[in-house]
Structure formats: structure tokens, C-alpha cells
Design a protein around this motif. Structure first.
Motif, PDB file in Angstrom:
ATOM      1  N   LEU A  12     -94.334  32.105  60.072  1.00 49.88           N
ATOM      2  CA  LEU A  12     -94.553  30.794  59.346  1.00 49.88           C
ATOM      3  C   LEU A  12     -95.934  30.583  59.272  1.00 49.88           C
ATOM      4  O   LEU A  12     -96.161  30.062  58.264  1.00 49.88           O
ATOM      5  N   ASN A  15     -97.201  33.187  56.644  1.00 55.27           N
ATOM      6  CA  ASN A  15     -96.645  33.328  55.356  1.00 55.27           C
ATOM      7  C   ASN A  15     -96.499  31.969  54.590  1.00 55.27           C
ATOM      8  O   ASN A  15     -96.400  31.969  53.364  1.00 55.27           O
ATOM      9  N   ARG A  16     -96.969  30.913  55.340  1.00 52.48           N
ATOM     10  CA  ARG A  16     -96.843  29.566  54.857  1.00 52.48           C
ATOM     11  C   ARG A  16     -97.845  28.649  55.043  1.00 52.48           C
ATOM     12  O   ARG A  16     -98.525  28.208  54.224  1.00 52.48           O
ATOM     13  N   ASP A  20    -103.306  27.252  53.504  1.00 54.01           N
ATOM     14  CA  ASP A  20    -103.218  26.011  52.900  1.00 54.01           C
ATOM     15  C   ASP A  20    -103.699  24.673  53.530  1.00 54.01           C
ATOM     16  O   ASP A  20    -104.083  25.108  54.797  1.00 54.01           O
ATOM     17  N   ALA A  31     -93.794  21.407  54.115  1.00 48.24           N
ATOM     18  CA  ALA A  31     -94.154  22.878  54.097  1.00 48.24           C
ATOM     19  C   ALA A  31     -93.163  23.698  55.088  1.00 48.24           C
ATOM     20  O   ALA A  31     -92.649  24.603  54.821  1.00 48.24           O
ATOM     21  N   TYR A  35     -90.250  26.369  54.216  1.00 50.08           N
ATOM     22  CA  TYR A  35     -90.291  27.603  54.817  1.00 50.08           C
ATOM     23  C   TYR A  35     -88.632  27.747  55.506  1.00 50.08           C
ATOM     24  O   TYR A  35     -88.433  28.953  55.412  1.00 50.08           O
ATOM     25  N   HIS A  39     -86.159  30.762  54.721  1.00 49.87           N
ATOM     26  CA  HIS A  39     -85.874  31.740  55.596  1.00 49.87           C
ATOM     27  C   HIS A  39     -84.542  31.928  56.035  1.00 49.87           C
ATOM     28  O   HIS A  39     -83.858  32.935  56.077  1.00 49.87           O
TER      29      HIS A  39
END
Length: 73
Positions: A12, A15-16, A20, A31, A35, A39
Motif C-alpha cells: 500500500l 504502490n499508492r 503522493d 486513496a 487501493y 487489490h
């Protein structure tokens, strides 16, 4: 299973969330929720590869180590 939880939060983050900037809590939560939806769209089963005897031996070693390192009360 704890390692799987740690891996999920690592994924998490990497990748996300890592690259940011979230200007509000609502955007961060959105967000994370996005995710999780992505997933869960393609779930993969966890296949346990450790033998039960190996796990129990590790637990026994951990208990002995904890008992030897715990302070006396």
C-alpha cells in the motif's frame, strides 16, 4: 499471517501512498480505499508453505528466549 499483513501495508505504501501528497484526510482515505478496491478485484490465495512441525519448533524457541530474557518481578 502477520507477515502477510506487513506485506500488505508495505505494498500500500510503496504502490499508492509513497510518492503522493495528500492535502486532506479525506483524499488520503479515498486513496487507501481505492487501493483496497483494486487489490480485492484480483485476489490471490495465500498458499502456506511452512510445515507445522517447523512452526511449532519456532514457537518453542521463541517462548524459551522470552522466558530467559524476561525481568524478574
Amino acid at each position: 499471517w502477520l507477515n502477510m499483513v506487513e506485506r500488505f501495508f508495505r505494498d500500500l505504501t510503496v504502490n499508492r501512498l509513497q510518492r503522493d501528497a495528500f492535502k486532506s484526510l479525506e483524499k488520503l482515505l479515498a486513496a487507501i480505499a481505492g487501493y483496497i478496491v483494486g487489490h480485492n478485484a484480483a485476489p490471490k490465495p495465500f498458499i502456506w508453505t511452512a510445515k507445522a512441525g517447523d512452526i511449532l519448533a519456532k514457537v518453542t524457541r521463541a517462548r524459551k528466549a522470552l522466558a530467559n530474557n524476561s525481568p524478574s518481578v
